[in-house]
Design a protein around this motif. Structure first.
Motif, short mmCIF file in Angstrom:
data_model
loop_
_atom_site.label_atom_id
_atom_site.label_comp_id
_atom_site.label_asym_id
_atom_site.label_seq_id
_atom_site.Cartn_x
_atom_site.Cartn_y
_atom_site.Cartn_z
N GLY A 1 56.52 8.47 -49.79
CA GLY A 1 55.13 8.47 -50.27
C GLY A 1 54.73 7.05 -50.67
N SER A 2 53.44 6.87 -50.95
CA SER A 2 52.95 5.53 -51.33
C SER A 2 53.39 5.17 -52.74
N THR A 3 53.45 6.17 -53.62
CA THR A 3 53.71 5.86 -55.03
C THR A 3 55.03 5.12 -55.26
N MET B 1 64.61 13.35 -50.48
CA MET B 1 64.05 14.68 -50.78
C MET B 1 63.71 15.52 -49.57
N ASP B 2 63.15 14.87 -48.55
CA ASP B 2 62.55 15.69 -47.50
C ASP B 2 62.40 14.94 -46.19
N TYR C 1 60.56 10.15 -42.40
CA TYR C 1 60.87 9.66 -43.73
C TYR C 1 62.14 8.81 -43.72
N GLY D 1 57.94 11.85 -56.71
CA GLY D 1 56.50 11.60 -56.82
C GLY D 1 55.84 12.95 -56.99
N MET D 2 54.52 12.97 -56.87
CA MET D 2 53.82 14.25 -57.00
C MET D 2 52.63 14.28 -56.05
N GLY D 3 52.45 15.38 -55.34
CA GLY D 3 51.26 15.54 -54.51
C GLY D 3 50.05 15.80 -55.39
N HIS E 1 52.59 19.21 -56.17
CA HIS E 1 53.87 19.55 -55.51
C HIS E 1 54.92 18.46 -55.70
N PHE F 1 58.47 18.65 -50.91
CA PHE F 1 57.48 19.43 -50.15
C PHE F 1 57.45 20.87 -50.67
N THR G 1 48.06 19.02 -48.08
CA THR G 1 49.12 18.02 -47.90
C THR G 1 48.97 17.34 -46.55
N ASN H 1 48.42 13.36 -46.06
CA ASN H 1 49.39 12.53 -45.33
C ASN H 1 48.88 12.07 -43.97
N ARG I 1 46.87 9.88 -43.33
CA ARG I 1 46.71 8.43 -43.28
C ARG I 1 47.90 7.76 -42.59
N LYS J 1 45.54 12.00 -58.95
CA LYS J 1 46.63 12.84 -59.45
C LYS J 1 46.33 13.41 -60.85
C1 GLP Z 1 54.52 13.92 -49.83
C2 GLP Z 1 55.99 13.85 -50.23
C3 GLP Z 1 56.16 13.88 -51.74
C4 GLP Z 1 55.25 12.86 -52.39
C5 GLP Z 1 53.81 13.17 -52.04
C6 GLP Z 1 52.82 12.23 -52.70
O1 GLP Z 1 54.03 15.20 -49.89
N1 GLP Z 1 56.73 14.92 -49.64
O2 GLP Z 1 57.52 13.64 -52.07
O3 GLP Z 1 55.44 12.87 -53.79
O4 GLP Z 1 53.69 13.06 -50.62
O5 GLP Z 1 52.73 11.04 -52.00
P1 GLP Z 1 51.95 9.75 -52.50
O6 GLP Z 1 52.89 9.05 -53.40
O7 GLP Z 1 51.70 8.98 -51.25
O8 GLP Z 1 50.72 10.21 -53.17
#
Ligand code: GLP
Length: 269
Positions: A49-51, A78-79, A92, A144-146, A150, A153, A173, A177, A179, A215
């Protein structure tokens, strides 16, 4: 749950990187290599993720300055999107290689990621859980958090005791994503392999990064509302050692007194 509120994204990234580096150093000091015995590896769970990008940049810098070493760190991501191989530009695995692993002193054999091309994805997920167990469990899971709350995933409605498995992604989601896929949500894979909420909860410590206004609604649900499978990160309320580190923008929907309380705690000597 500890909530660390900082001014901006850069501070969040720096705080998280210093925290992770400190944990790795503490572990090395606690379990040093002895004659005929290697030091106990530090097992780190990692997100994409970007965070986390800022945190990865800071960790790379600290490693370059020899303030932390990843030589004895074992990682589990994680995924992974189902159907994308490790060389796919949006996988990923590739993200992690490009943004982190290729720039630190990690032994590549210590990197674990889920295989999006596994013939038998159920078996792949079971083997991943087994590999985590065999490594001694995860010491620190960074997450991180969606925008819908979430974790990994684990989309809204996921079981809070779930283990690594295949999940169908929500429309939200896939839009978020898109982008990374030329802006087209249809090109975002519809399914992914992901550690479960239970898998993350088993980690000795969980550190979650949250940044930005987008968020804020989810952060309010996770911090101020009850444990709820529609906001899977709210599981942290049940974890004995969980930290959310967030910036001011992400706290926009929290009550003033919630923010004041968590800030007061951090100011304590
Ligand atoms: C995806 C990933 C998560 C991540 C989320 C947020 O869904 N599976 O692990 O926390 O994106 O991404 P971002 O940090 O880009 O907002």
């Amino acid at each position: 749950m500890r909530v660390v509120i900082l001014d901006n994204y850069e501070e969040v990234s720096r705080w998280a990187a210093l925290h992770i580096a400190e944990r790795i150093r503490e572990s090395a000091a606690r379990e040093p290599a002895a004659r005929g015995r290697r030091a106990k590896p530090f097992v780190l769970g990692l997100p994409t993720g970007s965070t986390p990008l800022g945190t990865y940049r800071e960790l790379i810098r600290l490693c370059g300055e020899k303030k932390v070493s990843f030589e004895n760190v074992v990682t589990f991501n994680m995924d992974e999107y189902l159907g994308l191989g490790e060389d796919h530009p949006q996988s990923y695995r590739r993200f992690m290689m490009d943004n982190f692993f290729n720039h630190v002193d990690m032994d590549k054999k210590n990197i674990h990621t889920l295989n999006g091309l596994a013939q038998d994805s159920g078996a792949e997920c079971l083997a991943y859980e087994e590999a985590i167990r065999a490594a001694g469990g995860i010491e620190l899971f960074l997450g991180g958090m969606g925008s819908d709350g979430h974790l990994a995933f684990n989309e809204p409605g996921s079981s809070l005791s779930s283990r690594t498995r295949v999940k169908t992604l929500t429309g939200e989601t896939r839009i978020a994503n898109a982008r990374f896929f030329g802006g087209d949500p249809q090109r975002v894979p519809a399914t992914a392999l992901t550690v479960g909420v239970g898998t993350v909860m088993d980690a000795r410590e969980v550190l979650v990064l949250v940044s930005g206004y987008q968020k804020a609604r989810a952060l309010r649900a996770v911090v101020e509302e009850g444990i709820n499978h529609m906001w899977t990160l709210s599981c942290l309320q049940m974890h004995q050692c969980a930290i959310i580190v967030c910036d001011r923008e992400a706290t926009d929907e929290l009550k003033v007194r919630t923010v004041r309380y968590f800030r007061d705690i951090e100011r304590r000597p």
